[in-house]
Enzyme design. Structure first.
Site, PDB file in Angstrom:
ATOM      1  N   LYS A   1     -42.552 -14.520   6.764  1.00 30.11           N
ATOM      2  CA  LYS A   1     -42.974 -13.279   7.433  1.00 30.11           C
ATOM      3  C   LYS A   1     -41.820 -12.795   8.292  1.00 30.11           C
ATOM      4  CE  LYS A   1     -46.614 -10.580   7.879  1.00 30.11           C
ATOM      5  NZ  LYS A   1     -47.687 -10.264   6.942  1.00 30.11           N
TER       6      LYS A   1
ATOM      7  N   ASP B   1     -46.310  -4.515   6.164  1.00 33.66           N
ATOM      8  CA  ASP B   1     -47.397  -5.003   7.027  1.00 33.66           C
ATOM      9  C   ASP B   1     -47.602  -3.881   8.042  1.00 33.66           C
ATOM     10  OD1 ASP B   1     -48.997  -7.649   7.716  1.00 33.66           O
ATOM     11  OD2 ASP B   1     -48.302  -6.910   9.639  1.00 33.66           O
TER      12      ASP B   1
HETATM   13  P1  NAP Z   1     -51.040  -0.314   9.106  1.00 33.30           P
HETATM   14  O1  NAP Z   1     -51.093   0.487   7.864  1.00 33.30           O
HETATM   15  O2  NAP Z   1     -49.871  -0.188  10.008  1.00 33.30           O
HETATM   16  O3  NAP Z   1     -52.384  -0.025   9.925  1.00 33.30           O
HETATM   17  C1  NAP Z   1     -52.733  -0.761  11.038  1.00 33.30           C
HETATM   18  C2  NAP Z   1     -53.943  -0.096  11.668  1.00 33.30           C
HETATM   19  O4  NAP Z   1     -54.463  -0.956  12.683  1.00 33.30           O
HETATM   20  C3  NAP Z   1     -53.602   1.237  12.343  1.00 33.30           C
HETATM   21  O5  NAP Z   1     -54.718   2.074  12.264  1.00 33.30           O
HETATM   22  C4  NAP Z   1     -53.327   0.811  13.775  1.00 33.30           C
HETATM   23  O6  NAP Z   1     -53.561   1.835  14.724  1.00 33.30           O
HETATM   24  C5  NAP Z   1     -54.331  -0.304  13.955  1.00 33.30           C
HETATM   25  N1  NAP Z   1     -53.809  -1.251  14.951  1.00 33.30           N
HETATM   26  C6  NAP Z   1     -52.693  -2.000  14.838  1.00 33.30           C
HETATM   27  N2  NAP Z   1     -52.504  -2.716  15.944  1.00 33.30           N
HETATM   28  C7  NAP Z   1     -53.518  -2.417  16.751  1.00 33.30           C
HETATM   29  C8  NAP Z   1     -53.879  -2.814  18.039  1.00 33.30           C
HETATM   30  N3  NAP Z   1     -53.131  -3.713  18.709  1.00 33.30           N
HETATM   31  N4  NAP Z   1     -55.005  -2.308  18.567  1.00 33.30           N
HETATM   32  C9  NAP Z   1     -55.751  -1.404  17.881  1.00 33.30           C
HETATM   33  N5  NAP Z   1     -55.438  -0.961  16.663  1.00 33.30           N
HETATM   34  C10 NAP Z   1     -54.354  -1.460  16.110  1.00 33.30           C
HETATM   35  O7  NAP Z   1     -51.150  -1.887   8.778  1.00 33.30           O
HETATM   36  P2  NAP Z   1     -51.935  -2.593   7.575  1.00 33.30           P
HETATM   37  O8  NAP Z   1     -50.952  -2.883   6.510  1.00 33.30           O
HETATM   38  O9  NAP Z   1     -53.171  -1.836   7.261  1.00 33.30           O
HETATM   39  O10 NAP Z   1     -52.305  -4.013   8.237  1.00 33.30           O
HETATM   40  C11 NAP Z   1     -53.527  -4.215   8.951  1.00 33.30           C
HETATM   41  C12 NAP Z   1     -53.824  -5.711   9.034  1.00 33.30           C
HETATM   42  O11 NAP Z   1     -53.935  -6.253   7.711  1.00 33.30           O
HETATM   43  C13 NAP Z   1     -52.763  -6.562   9.718  1.00 33.30           C
HETATM   44  O12 NAP Z   1     -53.385  -7.648  10.363  1.00 33.30           O
HETATM   45  C14 NAP Z   1     -51.934  -7.090   8.552  1.00 33.30           C
HETATM   46  O13 NAP Z   1     -51.234  -8.274   8.884  1.00 33.30           O
HETATM   47  C15 NAP Z   1     -53.040  -7.349   7.551  1.00 33.30           C
HETATM   48  N6  NAP Z   1     -52.628  -7.430   6.149  1.00 33.30           N
HETATM   49  C16 NAP Z   1     -51.970  -6.400   5.553  1.00 33.30           C
HETATM   50  C17 NAP Z   1     -51.633  -6.494   4.217  1.00 33.30           C
HETATM   51  C18 NAP Z   1     -50.990  -5.362   3.486  1.00 33.30           C
HETATM   52  O14 NAP Z   1     -50.840  -5.459   2.263  1.00 33.30           O
HETATM   53  N7  NAP Z   1     -50.619  -4.267   4.129  1.00 33.30           N
HETATM   54  C19 NAP Z   1     -51.921  -7.660   3.497  1.00 33.30           C
HETATM   55  C20 NAP Z   1     -52.616  -8.693   4.128  1.00 33.30           C
HETATM   56  C21 NAP Z   1     -52.971  -8.561   5.455  1.00 33.30           C
HETATM   57  P3  NAP Z   1     -52.312   2.615  15.393  1.00 33.30           P
HETATM   58  O15 NAP Z   1     -51.709   3.410  14.283  1.00 33.30           O
HETATM   59  O16 NAP Z   1     -52.923   3.432  16.461  1.00 33.30           O
HETATM   60  O17 NAP Z   1     -51.374   1.543  15.910  1.00 33.30           O
END
Ligand code: NAP
Length: 445
Positions: free
Chosen positions: A126, A166
């Protein structure tokens, strides 16, 4: 935690001071492993646990870049190459101001077991930076990504380490990162990054994969109780990549999704989330939840509390770590929640997870429930290696099979160890055994 594992955990605390999220992730895995270590003394004899907790390599570097006002900015970059027993290091890059070594290590540690569960040949890693893409221009994001890759490229390779997206890293960032990698190395090495654009080596269904996979896992859990998502009320948190496609798949399976959120608040839409509007605001306009409320009469924005205050049958936390607390779990339980599947990594605090399990709620931990994203990244690598491009349907079919298999393997392992229905234990043990056996086969390295 079994007493046999306590000294190893104490050593983890001593060697990694202040890294609370990493401690939490290790404890969660160790809490499951007591019976495996008892049945298999060869793991303790070869110090497999001690070795698993120590990353193979940790890289921390300076990322200098110039903002639109001509000022020099400095961020910190990370890549933790955690474990390569099953394949090249594989795991996303996170750009968020909260990033520090403890966050990257928690995510990398989880990734080892998640990647093992997919059954595909990928190790765990990561990376990321404390850079905040919010409010930055495209040109600033590009200059940051180019500087970040100017250091990171020397550690990557399709057989070495393959990052992806991510939080804060989506298609735009992957494009800038890939462009700089290609420029520096003079190699069109498609398999070095995943989450690429469809026109230049990306895989159809990769964007959808994590959210879709989470919902497929939830559906598999519900099936064990003779239920399905059809007609259920669902709460989703987050408004990013995982959340949007969790909403899409849940709706496709007949559920009514009534919430989503971002860090400024959350939306309740009793008419059901308007997916096209959500995508337009978040994917095209890079807007906030308030924009959705302003444009949809059935929706209201709430600035206090969390989406978990809304009565639902199924909860899908898809934002970030520790976003669903014990207090939230109590509210969900009093509202009769049936199932929780983690789209995000470690979104449920340990006390909340225990409350769900004690109450008999179906609880799918992230390392199983959100593994569809990295699994489809591995499918993207397969397509790149074969100079091939599969159809959406074929890729989605592979994703669905993988998620159904992960569910079955977690359920069977939990049963084998006398805890039927305990997906946390099933996921941790099934993932651990694969990695540990490969590590034993390789000798002391
Ligand atoms: P993303 O597209 O950047 O979206 C993240 C979302 O969560 C945004 O709406 C963001 O709001 C919100 N958020 C982030 N940090 C926050 C906080 N501290 N408090 C409140 N809201 C928060 O990211 P993503 O890829 O969807 O990832 C979301 C989660 O899934 C993470 O835990 C990541 O590790 C996990 N994940 C992702 C993948 C993947 O393929 N992308 C795979 C496995 C797991 P703001 O825009 O206002 O910050």
């Amino acid at each position: 935690m079994d007493s046999a594992l306590e000294p190893v955990f104490a050593q983890v605390l001593r060697r990694n001071p202040g890294e609370v999220e990493f401690h939490q992730a290790v404890r969660e895995v160790f809490d499951s492993l007591g019976p495996v270590i008892k049945r298999n003394p060869q793991y303790a004899d070869a110090a497999v646990l001690e070795r698993l907790c120590e990353p193979e390599r940790q890289i921390i570097f300076r990322v200098p870049w110039v903002d639109d006002n001509g000022r020099v900015q400095i961020n910190r970059g990370f890549r933790v190459e955690y474990n390569s027993a099953l394949g090249p290091y594989k795991g996303g890059l996170r750009f968020h101001p909260s990033v520090y070594l403890g966050i990257i290590k928690f995510l990398g540690f989880e990734q080892i077991f998640k990647n093992a569960l997919t059954g595909l040949p990928i190790g765990g890693g990561k990376g990321g930076s404390d850079f905040d893409p919010h409010g930055k221009s495209d040109a600033e994001v590009m200059r940051f990504c180019q500087s970040f890759m100017t250091e990171l490229y020397r550690h990557l390779g399709e057989y070495t380490d393959v990052p992806a997206g991510d939080i804060g890293v989506g298609g735009r960032e992957i494009g800038y990162l890939f462009g700089q990698y290609k420029r520096i190395t003079n190699r069109y090495e498609s398999g070095v990054l995943t989450g690429k654009g469809i026109g230049w080596g990306g895989s159809l269904a990769r964007t959808e994969a994590t959210g879709y996979g989470t919902v497929i896992f939830a559906e598999e859990m519900l099936k064990t109780r003779g239920q399905s998502l059809d007609g259920k009320r669902v709460a989703v948190s987050g408004g990013g990549n995982v959340a949007i496609y969790a909403v899409e798949k849940a709706q496709a399976l007949g559920a009514k999704v009534v919430t989503f959120s971002d860090s400024s608040g959350y939306i309740v839409d009793e008419a059901g989330i308007d997916l096209a509007l959500l995508k337009d605001i978040k994917e095209v306009r890079r807007g906030r939840v308030a924009d959705y409320a302003a444009e949809r009469s059935s929706a209201r924005m709430v600035s206090e509390g969390t989406v978990w205050d809304v009565p639902v049958d199924v909860a899908l936390p898809c934002a970030t770590q520790n976003e669903l607390t014990g207090a939230d779990a109590k509210v969900l339980l009093s509202n009769g929640v049936l199932a929780v599947a983690e789209g995000a990594n470690m979104p449920t605090t340990p006390d909340a997870a225990v409350l769900f399990q004690d109450a008999g709620v179906l609880f799918g931990p992230g390392k199983a429930a959100n593994a569809g994203g990295v699994a489809t990244s591995a499918l993207e690598m397969q397509q790149n290696a074969g100079r091939d491009a599969w159809t959406f349907e074929h890729t989605e079919e592979r994703l669905t099979t993988i998620m159904v298999d992960i569910h079955a393997s977690c359920a069977a392992t939990a049963e084998e160890y006398g805890h039927p229905g305990n997906y946390v234990m099933g996921a941790n043990i099934a993932g651990f055994r694969k990695v540990a056996d490969a590590m034993l086969a390789f000798g002391l390295i």
